[in-house]
Design a protein around this motif. Sequence first.
Motif, PDB file in Angstrom:
ATOM      1  N   MET A   1       0.859  -1.195   0.000  1.00 38.04           N
ATOM      2  CA  MET A   1       0.000   0.000   0.000  1.00 38.04           C
ATOM      3  C   MET A   1       0.894   1.244   0.000  1.00 38.04           C
ATOM      4  SD  MET A   1      -3.357   0.470  -0.027  1.00 38.04           S
ATOM      5  CE  MET A   1      -4.176  -0.904   0.760  1.00 38.04           C
ATOM      6  N   GLN A   2       0.806   2.046  -1.093  1.00 41.05           N
ATOM      7  CA  GLN A   2       1.633   3.247  -1.201  1.00 41.05           C
ATOM      8  C   GLN A   2       0.990   4.395  -0.418  1.00 41.05           C
ATOM      9  OE1 GLN A   2       4.409   2.935  -2.699  1.00 41.05           O
ATOM     10  NE2 GLN A   2       4.197   1.183  -4.061  1.00 41.05           N
ATOM     11  N   LYS A   3       1.815   5.166   0.286  1.00 42.27           N
ATOM     12  CA  LYS A   3       1.301   6.276   1.084  1.00 42.27           C
ATOM     13  C   LYS A   3       1.282   7.562   0.262  1.00 42.27           C
ATOM     14  CE  LYS A   3       4.204   5.768   4.525  1.00 42.27           C
ATOM     15  NZ  LYS A   3       4.832   6.007   5.848  1.00 42.27           N
ATOM     16  N   VAL A   4       0.173   8.320   0.416  1.00 48.17           N
ATOM     17  CA  VAL A   4      -0.020   9.540  -0.375  1.00 48.17           C
ATOM     18  C   VAL A   4      -0.218  10.731   0.561  1.00 48.17           C
ATOM     19  CG1 VAL A   4      -1.408  10.689  -2.140  1.00 48.17           C
ATOM     20  CG2 VAL A   4      -1.151   8.205  -2.185  1.00 48.17           C
ATOM     21  N   LEU A   5       0.454  11.846   0.222  1.00 45.39           N
ATOM     22  CA  LEU A   5       0.258  13.108   0.939  1.00 45.39           C
ATOM     23  C   LEU A   5      -0.399  14.098  -0.013  1.00 45.39           C
ATOM     24  CD1 LEU A   5       0.810  14.895   3.460  1.00 45.39           C
ATOM     25  CD2 LEU A   5       2.971  15.552   2.363  1.00 45.39           C
ATOM     26  N   LEU A   6      -1.516  14.693   0.419  1.00 43.81           N
ATOM     27  CA  LEU A   6      -2.248  15.665  -0.392  1.00 43.81           C
ATOM     28  C   LEU A   6      -1.876  17.070   0.057  1.00 43.81           C
ATOM     29  CD1 LEU A   6      -5.791  13.973  -0.333  1.00 43.81           C
ATOM     30  CD2 LEU A   6      -3.960  13.665  -2.010  1.00 43.81           C
ATOM     31  N   VAL A   7      -1.466  17.927  -0.913  1.00 44.85           N
ATOM     32  CA  VAL A   7      -1.011  19.282  -0.580  1.00 44.85           C
ATOM     33  C   VAL A   7      -1.722  20.293  -1.476  1.00 44.85           C
ATOM     34  CG1 VAL A   7       0.983  20.781  -0.260  1.00 44.85           C
ATOM     35  CG2 VAL A   7       1.271  18.291  -0.069  1.00 44.85           C
ATOM     36  N   LEU A  26      -6.978   1.258  -5.539  1.00 40.70           N
ATOM     37  CA  LEU A  26      -5.849   1.490  -6.442  1.00 40.70           C
ATOM     38  C   LEU A  26      -4.495   1.178  -5.790  1.00 40.70           C
ATOM     39  CD1 LEU A  26      -7.036   4.853  -8.061  1.00 40.70           C
ATOM     40  CD2 LEU A  26      -6.991   2.601  -9.134  1.00 40.70           C
ATOM     41  N   GLY A  27      -4.524   0.762  -4.509  1.00 40.02           N
ATOM     42  CA  GLY A  27      -3.280   0.403  -3.836  1.00 40.02           C
ATOM     43  C   GLY A  27      -2.603   1.552  -3.114  1.00 40.02           C
ATOM     44  N   TYR A  28      -3.401   2.566  -2.718  1.00 40.80           N
ATOM     45  CA  TYR A  28      -2.842   3.734  -2.036  1.00 40.80           C
ATOM     46  C   TYR A  28      -3.565   3.958  -0.707  1.00 40.80           C
ATOM     47  CZ  TYR A  28      -0.728   4.974  -6.551  1.00 40.80           C
ATOM     48  OH  TYR A  28      -0.003   4.976  -7.711  1.00 40.80           O
ATOM     49  N   ARG A  29      -2.908   4.756   0.141  1.00 36.33           N
ATOM     50  CA  ARG A  29      -3.523   5.183   1.395  1.00 36.33           C
ATOM     51  C   ARG A  29      -3.136   6.628   1.657  1.00 36.33           C
ATOM     52  NH1 ARG A  29      -1.589   5.536   6.586  1.00 36.33           N
ATOM     53  NH2 ARG A  29       0.349   4.424   6.041  1.00 36.33           N
ATOM     54  N   VAL A  30      -4.142   7.491   1.880  1.00 37.08           N
ATOM     55  CA  VAL A  30      -3.861   8.895   2.182  1.00 37.08           C
ATOM     56  C   VAL A  30      -3.339   8.970   3.617  1.00 37.08           C
ATOM     57  CG1 VAL A  30      -4.796  11.211   2.438  1.00 37.08           C
ATOM     58  CG2 VAL A  30      -5.610   9.747   0.568  1.00 37.08           C
ATOM     59  N   CYS A  31      -2.081   9.380   3.768  1.00 38.10           N
ATOM     60  CA  CYS A  31      -1.459   9.393   5.102  1.00 38.10           C
ATOM     61  C   CYS A  31      -1.512  10.780   5.749  1.00 38.10           C
ATOM     62  CB  CYS A  31      -0.016   8.918   5.020  1.00 38.10           C
ATOM     63  SG  CYS A  31       1.083   9.975   4.056  1.00 38.10           S
ATOM     64  N   ASP A  50       5.113   7.889  -0.182  1.00 37.90           N
ATOM     65  CA  ASP A  50       5.706   7.445  -1.455  1.00 37.90           C
ATOM     66  C   ASP A  50       5.324   8.391  -2.585  1.00 37.90           C
ATOM     67  OD1 ASP A  50       6.755   4.720  -0.552  1.00 37.90           O
ATOM     68  OD2 ASP A  50       4.645   4.607   0.034  1.00 37.90           O
ATOM     69  N   LEU A  51       4.168   9.046  -2.435  1.00 39.11           N
ATOM     70  CA  LEU A  51       3.647   9.930  -3.476  1.00 39.11           C
ATOM     71  C   LEU A  51       3.112  11.206  -2.840  1.00 39.11           C
ATOM     72  CD1 LEU A  51       2.535  10.575  -6.365  1.00 39.11           C
ATOM     73  CD2 LEU A  51       0.496   9.242  -5.724  1.00 39.11           C
ATOM     74  N   VAL A  52       3.417  12.350  -3.477  1.00 39.36           N
ATOM     75  CA  VAL A  52       2.873  13.636  -3.040  1.00 39.36           C
ATOM     76  C   VAL A  52       2.097  14.245  -4.207  1.00 39.36           C
ATOM     77  CG1 VAL A  52       3.393  15.975  -2.243  1.00 39.36           C
ATOM     78  CG2 VAL A  52       4.748  14.039  -1.406  1.00 39.36           C
ATOM     79  N   ILE A  53       0.835  14.537  -3.959  1.00 35.33           N
ATOM     80  CA  ILE A  53       0.015  15.236  -4.955  1.00 35.33           C
ATOM     81  C   ILE A  53      -0.089  16.675  -4.489  1.00 35.33           C
ATOM     82  CG2 ILE A  53      -2.245  15.374  -6.063  1.00 35.33           C
ATOM     83  CD1 ILE A  53      -2.570  12.397  -5.638  1.00 35.33           C
ATOM     84  N   THR A  54       0.473  17.610  -5.275  1.00 27.21           N
ATOM     85  CA  THR A  54       0.591  18.980  -4.788  1.00 27.21           C
ATOM     86  C   THR A  54       0.142  20.027  -5.793  1.00 27.21           C
ATOM     87  OG1 THR A  54       2.144  20.616  -3.907  1.00 27.21           O
ATOM     88  CG2 THR A  54       3.027  19.089  -5.538  1.00 27.21           C
ATOM     89  N   ASP A  55      -0.439  21.069  -5.272  1.00 26.81           N
ATOM     90  CA  ASP A  55      -0.731  22.257  -6.065  1.00 26.81           C
ATOM     91  C   ASP A  55       0.602  22.985  -6.287  1.00 26.81           C
ATOM     92  OD1 ASP A  55      -1.999  24.283  -7.346  1.00 26.81           O
ATOM     93  OD2 ASP A  55      -2.901  25.171  -5.553  1.00 26.81           O
ATOM     94  N   LEU A  56       0.628  23.892  -7.253  1.00 27.47           N
ATOM     95  CA  LEU A  56       1.855  24.646  -7.484  1.00 27.47           C
ATOM     96  C   LEU A  56       1.907  25.912  -6.651  1.00 27.47           C
ATOM     97  CD1 LEU A  56       2.695  24.375 -11.291  1.00 27.47           C
ATOM     98  CD2 LEU A  56       4.014  23.554  -9.351  1.00 27.47           C
ATOM     99  N   ARG A  57       0.884  26.730  -6.765  1.00 21.85           N
ATOM    100  CA  ARG A  57       0.907  28.021  -6.081  1.00 21.85           C
ATOM    101  C   ARG A  57       0.248  27.909  -4.708  1.00 21.85           C
ATOM    102  NH1 ARG A  57       0.057  32.758 -10.629  1.00 21.85           N
ATOM    103  NH2 ARG A  57       1.857  32.152 -11.901  1.00 21.85           N
TER     104      ARG A  57
END
Length: 515
Positions: A1-7, A26-31, A50-57
């Motif tokens: 399970m891949q860990k995801v950080l939402l930014v 999908l094999g992920y977990r929001v950490c 393992d993954l970071v989903i981030t806004d730019l500004r």
Amino acid sequence: MQKVLLVDDEPIVRKALKVLIDWQGLGYRVCGEAGDGKTALDMILTLHPDLVITDLRMPAMDGLSLIQECQRLSLVHIKFIILSGYDEFGYAQQAIKYGVAEYLLKPVDEQELSDALVRLQVSLGQKNRQEQLKREYVQISLRDKLKMIYNHKKATEEGALSLLSADLGIDAQSRFRCVSLWADAQSIGSAVPWDKVGIYLEKHHPAFIIEATDRSIVLLFLLPAMARDQRAFYESLLNEVCRAFDADMLLQAGQIGVGIEALEASIQSLKEIESGCRFYESARVLLHEDCVHLMPCYDVSDIVATDSVIQSLESDGFERVEECLEALFQTIKRKRLRVEAVEMLLHGIVVEIVRIIADLGGESNVLVETYAGFIHGLHAITVDETQSLMLRFCLKVMRYIEQLRAQAGKGVIGEIEKYIQMNYMTDINLKAVATEFHLNSAYLGQQFKKKTGASFNRYIGDIRIKQAKKLLATSDLRIYEIAEQVGYQSTDYFTNKFQASVGQSPTEYRKRHMR
């Protein structure tokens, strides 16, 4: 399970991302989630996604700066998906140069993001294995280089430092600390898997193992470019590792270095803390800045209290030993001696203990092993804990010495009684007899009374009076001659002792018992 950080700085966007996507499927977990890049960086160092989903500004630190900072900290295993508005397309293209896995335009399409996550899941699995093998090779090589520098086995010429700097990803502005972790006093003797602790820290933090032993681990930690609360960071780090390995630990951190040229200074400052300041400070986290005015010394030239400890072990009670140890450790604290200097003093005491036990015909191996058990972990305990352990050790020593002397005393007291019978007429005393039989005078006095029921002086006095009575009744020697023959130089003193013992003067006794 891949860990995801939402930014994202918009809470509604973060909420939408959490509910729209079937993360688990999908094999992920929001950490976790963050509203700006600076908060996200702190969470990355703590949560290890393992993954970071981030806004730019975003405020405080934008998405591109976040990606750059993670690369600078060697967190290259983290994948990034960028969320961008239409008018930020050029900005997003710039981010691709930093290895961003995907970029998506806002508003985010659920299917588009899901497809990106599926593609990324495949590449994460393959790339993770390749990067793991590469990291393992690089880490082993780096560890060897750092260990040689740490142990002064490798000269840090400019060329060698440049190569090491490149391997570590350290530039002229990079900040770092040399850090060590130890098991605390309660955990000494328990097996902390320090190699695994190091691997864990290298995986989840911008850290490099320098050296791992059976007692501790030393690492090089890269620090974020932006100012952070150092104490809070290391306290959080220590708590994290203690929880991960179910062990109580202590942490020391050398001075902050900037640029690879400062590596040796950071290492040396850490060693100063380990060999001195930690001994006098009980805080779980000890930083260089806590100790800069408290560095200890080596000078033991004027310390004589160890002699009192040894003498008290031979002849005095436990309370006296405790007093002498207290005096010794008060001197140690006042001078703030380095751990190595304290070890030298305690070793000197133990050497004398071994000699005493050998003279009594005893075996010191078990006691020496007991001593080695706590002296081995001296760097991980405080001066007060050392004093307490040394006091318990001395108590064991005293009990063993008493046991040896009791065993020896069963035969030697009889020999001493014979010696007194043959020499009572001379000027003998307890100290002289103790020297003759290689015994401590105080100990001899105690054991002699225990076996004969009389003090040493009383025993000799009784023999002298008994012999005087015999001479008074069977000879025509004068009183002063009898006094001299039984060991009294003063006739008056003899007369007083005889009167006190028999209830009659020598003259009266002769009149009644003369044959």
